[in-house]
Design a protein around this motif. Structure first.
Motif, mmCIF file in Angstrom:
data_model
loop_
_atom_site.group_PDB
_atom_site.id
_atom_site.type_symbol
_atom_site.label_atom_id
_atom_site.label_comp_id
_atom_site.label_asym_id
_atom_site.label_seq_id
_atom_site.Cartn_x
_atom_site.Cartn_y
_atom_site.Cartn_z
ATOM 1 N N GLU A 1 0.860 -1.038 0.205
ATOM 2 C CA GLU A 1 0.312 0.152 0.053
ATOM 3 C C GLU A 1 0.794 1.287 0.011
ATOM 4 N N ARG A 2 1.972 1.290 0.502
ATOM 5 C CA ARG A 2 2.817 2.519 0.649
ATOM 6 C C ARG A 2 3.501 2.637 -0.479
ATOM 7 N N SER B 1 -6.090 -0.257 3.905
ATOM 8 C CA SER B 1 -6.427 0.301 5.039
ATOM 9 C C SER B 1 -7.975 1.045 4.606
ATOM 10 N N LYS B 2 -8.633 1.188 5.650
ATOM 11 C CA LYS B 2 -10.140 1.643 5.526
ATOM 12 C C LYS B 2 -9.942 3.057 4.819
ATOM 13 N N THR B 3 -9.109 4.151 4.888
ATOM 14 C CA THR B 3 -8.917 5.445 4.321
ATOM 15 C C THR B 3 -8.642 5.194 2.813
ATOM 16 N N TRP C 1 -5.511 9.720 3.212
ATOM 17 C CA TRP C 1 -4.778 8.213 2.819
ATOM 18 C C TRP C 1 -3.493 8.518 2.198
ATOM 19 N N ALA D 1 -0.902 9.640 4.980
ATOM 20 C CA ALA D 1 -0.775 8.840 6.078
ATOM 21 C C ALA D 1 0.833 8.567 6.418
ATOM 22 N N GLU E 1 2.189 6.513 8.563
ATOM 23 C CA GLU E 1 2.637 5.116 8.836
ATOM 24 C C GLU E 1 2.637 4.402 7.538
ATOM 25 N N LEU E 2 1.869 4.810 6.590
ATOM 26 C CA LEU E 2 1.966 4.136 5.227
ATOM 27 C C LEU E 2 2.884 4.619 4.348
#
Length: 378
Positions: free
Chosen positions: A135-136, A271-273, A300, A303, A305-306
């Motif tokens: 996702e990152r 992730s939900k976002t 998103w 974020a 953390e991502l």
């Protein structure tokens, strides 16, 4: 039919949807005296072929796109000129493929384009789960794509063909940077009239990335590109097409009704976002979609953390001056007819991908309407 329809559209709105003036001088000396062309083709369509080439003077690698000026007996130089004009306008933006130079012969025009060695983002969409993007990584590539789209939209250009085959990478390992390609369907949009029909052929509108307004022949705007961005993100995160049906009719219905699977099974580990981001793009009414600039500031894409180590700062997307835009309108090139040629999806990115889709079915039957592509650089 396509030609007459486009002419009626131009006459009705009294405005150009294609740029008709370019600054790049067409070279008429021998292309082969200046470049060594590799025998292997990077891609081919009915009226164009792309090959890797090496500039003799510098040793640099490029992609040469050989485009026929006449197709089915019609003069299609206007489409090529428009494509060149858009590339010129976006030259300052690092997210759009760079045009090096242009050659012209009796029967064809050769675009010498930046060579993107990483291939299509499409290949990342069809990778096995253990090879799929994190996702990152998706966030980083999406931010870069949006930087290019913001630039285009601020300059009143709608791409109209944003899909994984038209987004390339400078390298595959390590994962490189984004280059947006294929401006064969791009058009100028502004507040002086409505842009509706862009192809005049039914096959295009049943394509997987076509927004509902294209299917319904409703006005097209920069928000049309944002629908395609939503489809792109969905595919990058899930490996599936959100609207692919068993046939064209079912796909058409899925797009028209915005039938999208947001189940936990489909978005396992996402992730939900990220899901909320897609939901703000895959909206039937164009005016309700989030625009490209706002996307960059979505939670998103912010974020930490991502994102891990964030990429480079957003490039400032300054629209071209009014004088430059005016020059594109007021300096028509002789013997150009209104764009009557359309582009074959197969030439959007290179040779047909050797990667077999593993997580979704990509129906090549949707490619039949386009005869040529924009840039594809491998």
């Amino acid at each position: 039919m396509c030609e007459s329809r486009c002419r009626r559209m131009a006459d009705r709105d009294k405005r150009p949807v294609l740029f008709t003036h370019i600054q790049t001088a067409f070279k008429t000396d021998s292309f082969y005296s200046n470049y060594t062309v590799t025998p292997k083709e990077l891609g081919r369509g009915k009226f164009a072929v792309v090959k890797k080439c090496i500039e003799m003077a510098t040793g640099k690698e490029y992609a040469a796109k050989f485009m026929k000026k006449r197709r089915r007996g019609l003069d299609c130089k206007a489409d090529i000129v428009h494509e060149i004009a858009v590339l010129e306008m976006a030259k300052s933006n690092p997210r759009v493929v760079d045009l090096h130079e242009v050659y012209e012969t009796t029967h064809e025009i050769i675009l010498v384009l930046e060579y993107a060695a990483g291939g299509e983002v499409f290949n990342l969409c069809v990778a096995d789960r253990d090879e799929a993007l994190s996702e990152r990584d998706v966030i980083r590539l999406l931010r870069q794509t949006l930087e290019g789209v913001v630039f285009l939209h601020q300059n009143n250009i709608v791409h109209l063909d944003l899909k994984p085959q038209n987004i390339l990478l400078t390298s595959s390992s390590p994962l490189g940077d984004i280059k947006i390609v294929d401006f064969g369907l791009s058009r100028r949009v502004d507040n002086v009239g409505e842009l509706r029909e862009i192809t005049g052929t039914p096959e295009y509108i049943v394509f997987l990335f076509a927004a509902p307004e294209i299917l319904n022949y409703d006005p097209i705007s920069t928000e049309t590109d944002m629908w395609s961005i939503g489809v792109l993100v969905y595919m990058l995160l899930t490996g599936k097409s959100p609207f692919q049906g068993e046939d064209k009719q079912e796909t058409f219905l899925n797009i028209s009704q915005v039938n999208v699977d947001y189940s936990e099974e489909t978005f396992e580990g996402v992730s939900k976002t990220a899901i909320e981001f897609i939901q703000q793009l895959l909206v039937k009414k164009p005016e309700e979609r989030i625009n490209a600039e706002a996307c960059l500031f979505h939670p998103w894409l912010q974020a930490e953390e991502l994102m891990g180590n964030p990429g480079p700062e957003i490039m400032p997307c300054v629209p071209q001056s009014e004088e430059y835009i005016k020059s594109l309108e007021e300096n028509p090139i002789r013997s150009l007819t209104f764009g009557v040629c359309r582009h074959l999806d197969k030439e959007n990115g290179f040779e047909e991908s050797a990667v077999e889709p593993k997580r979704f079915r990509y129906d090549d039957s949707y490619k039949s309407c386009h005869e040529i592509t924009g840039e594809w650089v491998f």
